[in-house]
Design a protein around this motif. Structure first.
Motif, PDB file in Angstrom:
ATOM      1  N   VAL A  82       0.728  -1.351  -0.786  1.00 18.60           N
ATOM      2  CA  VAL A  82       0.214  -0.069   0.115  1.00 18.60           C
ATOM      3  C   VAL A  82       0.698   1.132  -0.365  1.00 18.60           C
ATOM      4  N   LYS A  83       2.260   1.286   0.897  1.00 18.59           N
ATOM      5  CA  LYS A  83       3.218   2.521   0.599  1.00 18.59           C
ATOM      6  C   LYS A  83       3.131   2.525  -0.661  1.00 18.59           C
ATOM      7  N   ARG A  84       3.813   1.207  -1.322  1.00 19.55           N
ATOM      8  CA  ARG A  84       4.842   1.562  -2.922  1.00 19.55           C
ATOM      9  C   ARG A  84       3.570   2.195  -3.755  1.00 19.55           C
ATOM     10  N   LEU A  85       2.010   1.782  -3.212  1.00 19.06           N
ATOM     11  CA  LEU A  85       0.390   2.373  -4.327  1.00 19.06           C
ATOM     12  C   LEU A  85       0.400   3.731  -4.412  1.00 19.06           C
ATOM     13  N   LEU A  86       0.460   4.900  -2.638  1.00 21.35           N
ATOM     14  CA  LEU A  86       0.481   5.349  -2.484  1.00 21.35           C
ATOM     15  C   LEU A  86       1.817   6.028  -2.471  1.00 21.35           C
ATOM     16  N   SER A  87       3.042   5.765  -2.592  1.00 18.29           N
ATOM     17  CA  SER A  87       4.140   6.929  -3.302  1.00 18.29           C
ATOM     18  C   SER A  87       3.992   7.123  -4.774  1.00 18.29           C
ATOM     19  N   LYS A  88       3.362   5.889  -5.412  1.00 18.93           N
ATOM     20  CA  LYS A  88       3.480   6.050  -7.023  1.00 18.93           C
ATOM     21  C   LYS A  88       2.859   6.818  -7.296  1.00 18.93           C
ATOM     22  N   VAL A  89       1.246   6.762  -6.949  1.00 14.22           N
ATOM     23  CA  VAL A  89       0.515   7.477  -7.502  1.00 14.22           C
ATOM     24  C   VAL A  89      -0.936   9.000  -6.877  1.00 14.22           C
ATOM     25  N   GLY A  90       0.102   8.901  -5.459  1.00 12.16           N
ATOM     26  CA  GLY A  90      -0.349   9.906  -4.540  1.00 12.16           C
ATOM     27  C   GLY A  90      -1.736   9.874  -3.770  1.00 12.16           C
TER      28      GLY A  90
END
Length: 438
Positions: A333-341
């Motif tokens: 989830v951190k990775r996705l949040l970091s990628k897309v905002g």
């Protein structure tokens, strides 16, 4: 009982004091009769544009619509469009009248309008003028063309799409002769400007009853977006799906929040599926690579329709990532949040849930549980102000320069590697710990 806002009633009174007729017309009358508060108000009058300018000579006037008989007056800080009664001439291009003939008769003006529910007028003392049974159609929830439907749509082809928009926004069913004319004249939309079609389609897609209208009028939708033609009637032949591709798309559109980016993404998210279909040894279909194929086709659609850059970029990113199966772990989830905002993260959650809801209900509960867990984890990480971007790292470029990392590509690469360590939980986001990893 309906009532006009004071500034509209005052404008009508000023026009009539000068010796002319004036009434509220169109959508504002329809909305007031339906018990809704109109977004804006329009006045029709027997006065010519020059006469209107004279009546409101002390007010700020916007005269950009003079060729069509419209003067916009700013009253109490509100823009009010005042248009002379008119009769339209022939429509050689199917978009604009060859000439506009001003009239002194309200009936001439109402008879040129598109649908009966939009062809009513209201006066503060005389009440409603309804020459085409618009009140009865409004009460019955029916959208009916004024006069001969083909004539109305030949005058302005965009009225075909406007019919879909009104049906989706207000829940109207479309009267059979009107619906038949809309279907028959769908190809006349091709000369209409891309900007007008995009605006009308966006409003249609954001309507509360959009799924029903999409399913009722696929021919018209595909005339505007031919990239969807192959999806109509295309069986998904997969245990996870019970609908054809087009029916699935229509249901997803209605399931996501009514924002332009999400609704366009939902409309186009599976448009590439037919091109990607393969069948395995057991006879079940698969659609490997369809998010990327759909995104390519969606880019062609949104570029052709001249969508605004913000909506286009958001929709394309949502389409390309819509089939992610993000595991409910902090690292993922951190990775996705970091990628897309943050904004795009929750839009992806909304699209994923809408997508699963339009599939085989036997598989919905476990999918929704996983997606809810991903959404909850995202909220938790954001509330904890977790480090998700380079700007939130506890070290800066200056810190790395002081530690001996040379400026340029190596410095940037080092910052990104440090962020990856923090995102993966392999390093605390403190200056001391991060510098130890250099």
């Amino acid at each position: 009982m309906i009532a006009l806002p004071p500034f509209v009633a005052d404008a009508i009174k000023r026009i009539e004091t000068a010796g002319f007729e004036a009434v509220a017309v169109g959508g504002c009358v329809r909305d007031m009769l339906a018990g809704k508060t109109p977004h804006d108000y329009d006045i029709a009058t027997s006065a010519t544009p020059d006469e209107i300018c004279a009546v409101f000579s002390g007010e700020r006037l916007i005269e950009t619509g003079l060729q069509h008989g419209t003067v916009t007056v700013l009253l109490s800080g509100e823009p009010l469009e005042i248009t002379t009664y008119r009769q339209d001439g022939a429509y050689s291009d199917g978009r604009h009248p060859d000439e506009v003939v001003f009239s002194r008769n309200l009936s001439d003006d109402l008879s040129r309008r598109d649908f009966t529910v939009n062809a009513m007028a209201f006066h503060p003392t005389r009440g409603v003028t309804d020459l085409f049974s618009g009140q009865a159609d409004l009460k019955a929830g029916v959208l009916r063309a004024v006069g001969e439907p083909r004539v109305r749509f030949s005058e302005d082809a965009l009225r075909v799409l406007r019919g879909l928009r009104f049906a989706a926004q207000h829940g109207f069913s479309i009267e059979p002769q009107t619906a038949a004319a809309m279907r028959a004249m769908r190809d006349t939309l091709s000369p209409v400007s891309a900007e007008r079609i995009y605006a009308e389609m966006t409003a249609f897609l954001c309507g509360k009853d959009v799924t029903r209208v999409l399913l009722t009028f696929p021919e018209i939708v595909c005339a505007v977006v031919p990239e969807l033609k192959d999806t109509v009637g295309f069986s998904q032949n997969n245990r996870h799906h019970i609908h054809t591709v087009y029916t699935h798309i229509a249901r997803v559109v209605g399931n996501v929040p009514a924002t332009p980016a999400l609704r366009w993404a939902a409309l186009l998210h599976d448009c590439g599926k037919p091109a990607c279909a393969t069948v395995d040894a057991a006879g079940e279909s698969h659609f490997t690579g369809h998010p990327q194929e759909s995104a390519q086709r969606a880019e062609a659609v949104l570029s052709r329709l001249r969508a605004d850059n913000r909506t286009k970029a958001a929709a394309l990113e949502l389409i390309e990532l819509h089939d992610l199966r993000t595991p409910p772990t902090e690292k993922a989830v951190k990775r996705l949040l970091s990628k897309v905002g943050e904004t795009r993260f929750f839009e992806l959650c909304d699209l994923a849930t809408a997508d699963r809801k339009a599939q085989n209900p036997a598989f919905f509960a476990p999918s929704k549980a996983r997606e809810d867990a991903v959404r909850d984890l995202g909220k938790k990480l954001l509330s904890e102000q977790s480090c998700l971007s380079l700007a939130e790292l506890a070290v800066s470029g200056d810190d790395l320069l002081s530690a001996g990392i040379p400026a340029g590509k190596e410095l940037g690469d080092t910052l990104r590697r440090l962020l990856d360590l923090v995102l993966d939980g392999e390093c605390e986001n403190t200056k001391e710990e991060l510098l130890k990893h250099i």
